[in-house]
Enzyme design. Structure first.
Site, short mmCIF file in Angstrom:
data_model
loop_
_atom_site.label_atom_id
_atom_site.label_comp_id
_atom_site.label_asym_id
_atom_site.label_seq_id
_atom_site.Cartn_x
_atom_site.Cartn_y
_atom_site.Cartn_z
N HIS A 77 47.67 37.11 36.28
CA HIS A 77 46.94 38.06 37.12
C HIS A 77 46.78 37.46 38.52
O HIS A 77 46.59 36.25 38.66
CB HIS A 77 45.59 38.37 36.50
CG HIS A 77 44.88 39.50 37.18
ND1 HIS A 77 44.19 39.32 38.37
CD2 HIS A 77 44.81 40.82 36.89
CE1 HIS A 77 43.71 40.50 38.75
NE2 HIS A 77 44.07 41.42 37.87
N GLU B 163 50.94 45.17 39.96
CA GLU B 163 49.65 45.33 40.62
C GLU B 163 49.75 44.86 42.07
O GLU B 163 49.68 43.66 42.34
CB GLU B 163 48.58 44.49 39.91
CG GLU B 163 48.37 44.88 38.46
CD GLU B 163 47.00 44.47 37.96
OE1 GLU B 163 46.29 45.34 37.45
OE2 GLU B 163 46.63 43.29 38.11
N SER C 221 43.16 49.84 41.32
CA SER C 221 42.30 51.01 41.57
C SER C 221 42.78 52.27 40.85
O SER C 221 42.65 53.38 41.36
CB SER C 221 42.16 51.27 43.08
OG SER C 221 41.56 50.15 43.71
N GLY D 6 40.80 46.42 43.15
CA GLY D 6 39.37 46.43 43.43
C GLY D 6 39.01 46.95 44.81
O GLY D 6 37.88 46.81 45.26
N LYS E 206 37.84 41.48 33.31
CA LYS E 206 37.59 40.34 34.20
C LYS E 206 36.32 39.59 33.71
O LYS E 206 36.06 39.59 32.51
CB LYS E 206 37.49 40.81 35.65
CG LYS E 206 38.68 41.70 36.02
CD LYS E 206 38.85 41.96 37.48
CE LYS E 206 40.08 42.84 37.68
NZ LYS E 206 40.40 43.06 39.10
N GLU F 10 44.36 37.32 40.47
CA GLU F 10 43.13 36.53 40.65
C GLU F 10 43.30 35.12 40.10
O GLU F 10 42.76 34.16 40.63
CB GLU F 10 41.94 37.25 39.99
CG GLU F 10 41.53 38.47 40.82
CD GLU F 10 40.91 39.59 40.03
OE1 GLU F 10 40.50 39.39 38.87
OE2 GLU F 10 40.85 40.71 40.58
P1 PGA Z 1 41.06 47.42 39.58
O1 PGA Z 1 41.68 46.08 38.94
O2 PGA Z 1 41.42 48.54 38.65
O3 PGA Z 1 39.59 47.16 39.65
O4 PGA Z 1 41.69 47.58 40.92
C1 PGA Z 1 42.93 46.10 38.33
C2 PGA Z 1 43.30 44.72 37.88
O5 PGA Z 1 42.98 43.74 38.59
O6 PGA Z 1 43.91 44.54 36.81
#
Ligand code: PGA
Length: 247
Positions: A94, A166, A211, A172, A11, A96
């Site tokens: 992704h 995901e 996570s 996160g 990220k 995000e």
């Molecule tokens: P995370 O993120 O392992 O911090 O949950 C995974 C991702 O967004 O690819």
């Protein structure tokens, strides 16, 4: 047999010098891994990353790419630039980017097609929001995102694609899907790919992300349909990421 693939999604973390430090620490720790190892730093750290990973089994991925070859697209990143830097993979769609940068199923599809045309391997992210999970429509969401992302992709290219499942509520947050839940949803994604490409769906690698860490990686990786992980937080420290890679 599908070779497991563990990718670190850094990220917007790590500067170029920090990138070199983290990859240098990681190299000896993952040198014997069975899984394919990928790290995805920010685009301005890719050059440093490639240099630091030289001679190792660590492949480099980008976190985004644009769907046009070149031109008046201020701030965007071309496939040709990524390829010249030695980038092999690119994360596309992704959650995000969907949430903060207006990425849609349509732009995800355009980016997938351009990446494949240029010879980059897309890591396509799909996953449901908490509300969608609560409504019991996880399968519908991931099936839709998968099929729309693959619109126009040729059967020959399927083996060059990785899908990352995901669940957005697990990213996160420290929450993870249970290994059974993750496996079931990933099987559903593979079924959707199969509806488009028949038995080629057995070749596509599908990761879990959200996570995933040293503590839960081996259980998740032990499931029949989980072929890897896309790791955020736990990819930012060499020892933690190495434990996931060597699950
Ligand atoms: P995370 O993120 O392992 O911090 O949950 C995974 C991702 O967004 O690819």
């Amino acid at each position: 047999m599908r070779r497991p693939i563990i990718a670190g999604n850094w990220k917007m973390n790590k500067t170029p010098s920090e990138t070199i430090k983290l990859i240098s620490e990681l190299k000896p720790l993952v040198a014997g891994a069975n899984a394919q190892v990928v790290v995805c730093p920010t685009s301005v750290c890719l050059f440093a990353a490639k240099g630091a990973a030289e001679g190792s089994n660590i492949a480099i991925g980008a976190q985004n790419v644009f769907f046009e070859d070149a031109g008046a697209y201020t701030g965007e990143i071309s496939c040709d630039s990524l390829l010249e830097l030695g980038v092999e993979f690119v994360i596309i769609g992704h959650s995000e980017r969907r949430q903060y940068f207006a990425e849609t199923d349509e732009t995800v599809n355009k980016k997938v097609l351009k990446a494949l045309q240029k010879g980059l391997k897309p890591i396509i992210c799909v996953g449901e929001h908490l509300k969608e999970k609560e409504h019991g429509i996880t399968n519908e969401i991931v099936r839709m995102q998968t099929k729309l992302a693959l619109e126009g992709v040729l059967a020959n290219d399927i083996e060059n694609i990785v899908i990352a499942y995901e669940p957005v509520w697990a990213i996160g947050t420290g929450l993870t899907a249970t290994s059974q839940e993750a496996n079931n949803t990933i099987r559903e994604i593979r079924k959707a790919v199969g509806e488009l490409y028949g038995e080629k769906a057995e070749d596509i690698r599908i990761q879990y992300g959200g996570s995933m860490n040293a503590g839960n990686a081996s259980e998740l990786m032990g499931m029949s349909d989980i072929d890897g992980g896309l790791i955020g937080g736990a990819s930012l420290k060499a020892a933690d990421f190495a434990k996931v890679v060597n699950y």
